[in-house]
Design a protein around this motif. Sequence first.
Motif, short mmCIF file in Angstrom:
data_model
loop_
_atom_site.label_atom_id
_atom_site.label_comp_id
_atom_site.label_asym_id
_atom_site.label_seq_id
_atom_site.Cartn_x
_atom_site.Cartn_y
_atom_site.Cartn_z
N ILE A 44 89.66 149.69 111.80
CA ILE A 44 90.78 150.59 111.53
C ILE A 44 91.35 151.16 112.83
O ILE A 44 92.55 151.44 112.93
CB ILE A 44 90.37 151.73 110.57
N ALA A 45 90.52 151.30 113.86
CA ALA A 45 91.01 151.82 115.13
C ALA A 45 92.03 150.86 115.74
O ALA A 45 93.10 151.28 116.20
CB ALA A 45 89.85 152.04 116.09
N THR A 46 91.72 149.56 115.74
CA THR A 46 92.68 148.60 116.29
C THR A 46 93.88 148.41 115.37
O THR A 46 95.00 148.18 115.83
CB THR A 46 91.99 147.25 116.53
N ALA A 47 93.65 148.51 114.06
CA ALA A 47 94.76 148.37 113.12
C ALA A 47 95.76 149.51 113.29
O ALA A 47 96.97 149.30 113.20
CB ALA A 47 94.23 148.32 111.69
N VAL A 48 95.26 150.73 113.52
CA VAL A 48 96.16 151.86 113.75
C VAL A 48 97.02 151.61 114.98
O VAL A 48 98.23 151.88 114.98
CB VAL A 48 95.34 153.16 113.90
N CYS A 49 96.41 151.10 116.04
CA CYS A 49 97.18 150.80 117.25
C CYS A 49 98.24 149.74 116.98
O CYS A 49 99.39 149.86 117.43
CB CYS A 49 96.24 150.33 118.36
N ALA A 50 97.87 148.70 116.24
CA ALA A 50 98.83 147.64 115.93
C ALA A 50 99.96 148.17 115.06
O ALA A 50 101.12 147.75 115.19
CB ALA A 50 98.12 146.49 115.23
N SER A 51 99.65 149.10 114.16
CA SER A 51 100.65 149.60 113.21
C SER A 51 101.77 150.37 113.88
O SER A 51 102.84 150.55 113.29
CB SER A 51 99.98 150.49 112.16
N LEU A 52 101.55 150.85 115.11
CA LEU A 52 102.60 151.60 115.80
C LEU A 52 103.87 150.78 115.96
O LEU A 52 104.98 151.32 116.00
CB LEU A 52 102.10 152.05 117.17
N ALA A 53 103.72 149.45 116.07
CA ALA A 53 104.88 148.57 116.29
C ALA A 53 105.51 148.09 115.00
O ALA A 53 106.47 147.31 115.04
CB ALA A 53 104.45 147.38 117.15
N ASP A 54 104.99 148.51 113.87
CA ASP A 54 105.53 148.10 112.57
C ASP A 54 106.68 149.04 112.21
O ASP A 54 106.50 150.06 111.55
CB ASP A 54 104.43 148.15 111.51
N ARG A 65 106.32 142.16 117.78
CA ARG A 65 105.95 143.47 118.32
C ARG A 65 104.54 143.90 117.89
O ARG A 65 103.80 144.46 118.70
CB ARG A 65 106.99 144.51 117.88
N VAL A 66 104.18 143.64 116.65
CA VAL A 66 102.82 143.98 116.21
C VAL A 66 101.81 143.11 116.95
O VAL A 66 100.72 143.57 117.31
CB VAL A 66 102.69 143.82 114.68
N PHE A 67 102.15 141.86 117.21
CA PHE A 67 101.26 140.99 117.97
C PHE A 67 101.06 141.52 119.38
O PHE A 67 99.92 141.59 119.89
CB PHE A 67 101.83 139.57 118.01
N VAL A 68 102.15 141.91 120.04
CA VAL A 68 102.04 142.45 121.41
C VAL A 68 101.19 143.72 121.41
O VAL A 68 100.33 143.91 122.28
CB VAL A 68 103.44 142.73 121.99
N ALA A 69 101.42 144.61 120.43
CA ALA A 69 100.63 145.84 120.35
C ALA A 69 99.16 145.54 120.12
O ALA A 69 98.28 146.20 120.68
CB ALA A 69 101.18 146.74 119.24
N SER A 70 98.87 144.54 119.29
CA SER A 70 97.48 144.17 119.02
C SER A 70 96.79 143.65 120.28
O SER A 70 95.66 144.05 120.60
CB SER A 70 97.43 143.10 117.92
N VAL A 71 97.46 142.78 121.01
CA VAL A 71 96.88 142.22 122.22
C VAL A 71 96.68 143.31 123.27
O VAL A 71 95.61 143.41 123.91
CB VAL A 71 97.77 141.09 122.78
N VAL A 155 104.33 140.36 106.04
CA VAL A 155 104.64 140.17 104.62
C VAL A 155 105.53 141.30 104.10
O VAL A 155 106.54 141.06 103.42
CB VAL A 155 103.35 140.05 103.79
N THR A 156 105.16 142.54 104.40
CA THR A 156 105.97 143.67 103.90
C THR A 156 107.34 143.70 104.54
O THR A 156 108.33 144.05 103.89
CB THR A 156 105.24 145.00 104.14
N ALA A 157 107.43 143.33 105.83
CA ALA A 157 108.74 143.28 106.48
C ALA A 157 109.63 142.26 105.81
O ALA A 157 110.83 142.50 105.59
CB ALA A 157 108.58 142.96 107.96
N TRP A 158 109.06 141.11 105.45
CA TRP A 158 109.84 140.07 104.78
C TRP A 158 110.30 140.53 103.40
O TRP A 158 111.46 140.32 103.01
CB TRP A 158 109.00 138.80 104.66
N LEU A 159 109.41 141.18 102.66
CA LEU A 159 109.76 141.65 101.33
C LEU A 159 110.80 142.76 101.36
O LEU A 159 111.63 142.89 100.45
CB LEU A 159 108.50 142.15 100.61
N LEU A 160 110.78 143.58 102.42
CA LEU A 160 111.65 144.76 102.49
C LEU A 160 112.96 144.50 103.23
O LEU A 160 113.76 145.43 103.39
CB LEU A 160 110.91 145.91 103.16
#
Length: 678
Positions: A44-54, A65-71, A155-160
């Motif tokens: 969840i710690a890394t997921a929170v960091c990745a979520s900043l770019a969502d 952007r989420v990929f760059v934030a994850s790396v 997935v959510t970006a595509w749906l929304l």
Amino acid sequence: MTPTIVLRRMPAWIVNGITVTLGLALVQLSIGFVAGAAAAQTAIATAVCASLADVVTTTARVARRVFVASVASTLASVLFLAARPFDALQIPAAALIVFAAMLMLSWGPKAGTGAFAAALSLVFAMSLPASEPLRWDHVAWGLVGSAGYWLWAVVTAWLLQPTWRNFSLAATAEGEARLVAAIAAQLRRPSELIWQSGVLDEETALADRFQVARDLVFANDRGPSARRETALLLHLTDLRDLAMASKEAPAQLTTEREAELSADVLDGIAAALRAAAMALHTGSAFRPDPAAEAALQKPLDELAQSTGAERCNALLRSQLELLRAIERLLDPAEAVHLTCKRADLRRYISPDEWLWSSVAANLHPGTPVFRHAARTAVTAALGYAVAQALAWTLHPQWIVLTIVAVMQGSLAQTLLRRNARVLGTLAGCVAVLALTAVSPSALFLSGSFLIASGIAHAFFPVRYAVTAGAAAVMAVLQAHLAVPDGGFSTLERFGDTIAGALLGWAATYVLPIWERRNLPAVLQQATVALRAYAAEATALREADGPSAPRFARQRAYDALRAVSAIRTRSLSEPEDVRVPVPQLTLWLSAAYGLMSHLSNLRLSLTLHASEQGVPGFAAAMAEASKALDASLAGLDAAAGRIAAPALAVLPHLDARVQRALDEAVRVAAQKLQIEALV
């Protein structure tokens, strides 16, 4: 009320925050179910960091952007944990990581979330017990958390996407309503500079909304709604240009009554735009208000009886026609006709490139990005070292988070962040005390952490103080969940925020780059863009297809937005280094006026293309084009007037050319004054 209806009634940023919260909860619950609480906490710690770019943008951009934030966040935590066993390397490693994170801003504002994700990951790594070494199973679960959230975000970006496009169009229509209302206020008080400033502020804010809408709408060329959305955005763009031309109405009106009537019409147009924005946002059917239409027609009819307000009345009626066209497009049964190729519209989409050459170009002490990265890294390292040396500081990493969050590229942004951070953190600490009073269980606090993550994410673009408060809740709860015996250090959290905010604010004055240093170059770029649009607007040929004038116009508006941003940011700087704000305000007013006149001129040439074959017309337009270019370049002050009877073949064309020339002379004269002062 169905979930879809509820969703459509929420602002985009709230919907985005909800999806982020659900994604983080899904990652934590699924990994916790499979591998246990420890693995879930790491993930969840890394997921929170990745979520900043969502954020609200296209699917492809979210994926990148989420990929760059994850790396970036994974590398930051691994590097620090690898260096932590060596006491002499901890502070240099932290400084290097912060420097590299801030250097990511070389890729532009889009990389801001990735840069902060790396810094946040560093803080999370610092929160782990000192006895805990770098474990590759933890790294693996962190990667699983990032990958899981990346999949959810895509997935959510595509749906929304349809929802985001409607929301962006609604936000653009609402912003345009605010601009039109501000112009109406200026018409009622034409001599007061504050109302000119208000119009410029609304125009700058609207430009940002337009760019978000272009990125979403023009990237979509599939489905039955694509053409309608594109037509709506193009009509809103044209209406914006005509509205900006209304700023010049006081020069054409002879009585206060005429000015009041014109302002009443603009207020009616603003109200209709708000109604259209509501229909776009909620997805409800648009129903014109007959009473409002009648009230709008009454001042127009009275203006038509005034001979002195003929041109202003024609301009207002043109705006009303565009408004009716926008309202018709809200009806799904309305036929849609585009006057330009959809492929050409992609040129208006902001670039989303991630080139290493951009980073290499900023590896120089003289660049603003390098200086900001160096200031932030040194300040963060200093704060971390001091916090470590203090016996009562149990969480020295918190001051690093505060410094990175507060320190921005300009003094104005830093001051806003400083104040919002302190107030928000105080509220967040109070919220933590309330949460722990309700229940100290790990399950409840983990859920509170996820909700705080969503709130921090949602409010970031609209109210940073709320984001800061939610971030304080996250920091305290994350530290407690990582080391349960450490308790809840709310007082320490608030104290480190005060210290970090003051330290970051003071460091902004070290190696500063004041706005006046960048102003001449940005002003010159704006002048070049204005000259390019003047050449396109007065051309009798379509050099690069139907969208060439639109492309040149957008480049000019982007350049004016950059100048306006400098003016706004400089207001917070020390007075002795501030840009000449009054002169710059007048320059912007003249530049926006010129843009409006050029757009009207181009519209006349397009609507009356069949009447341009009279002898001497082409030569007269060529003369007008040369005079505009010379006036903007400051080469010939006498170029502001031309005698070209052939222009009279089109209604009001000669007057429009002369007004454009007058504004071009004003632009050049104000530019010379500004350059003399800086």
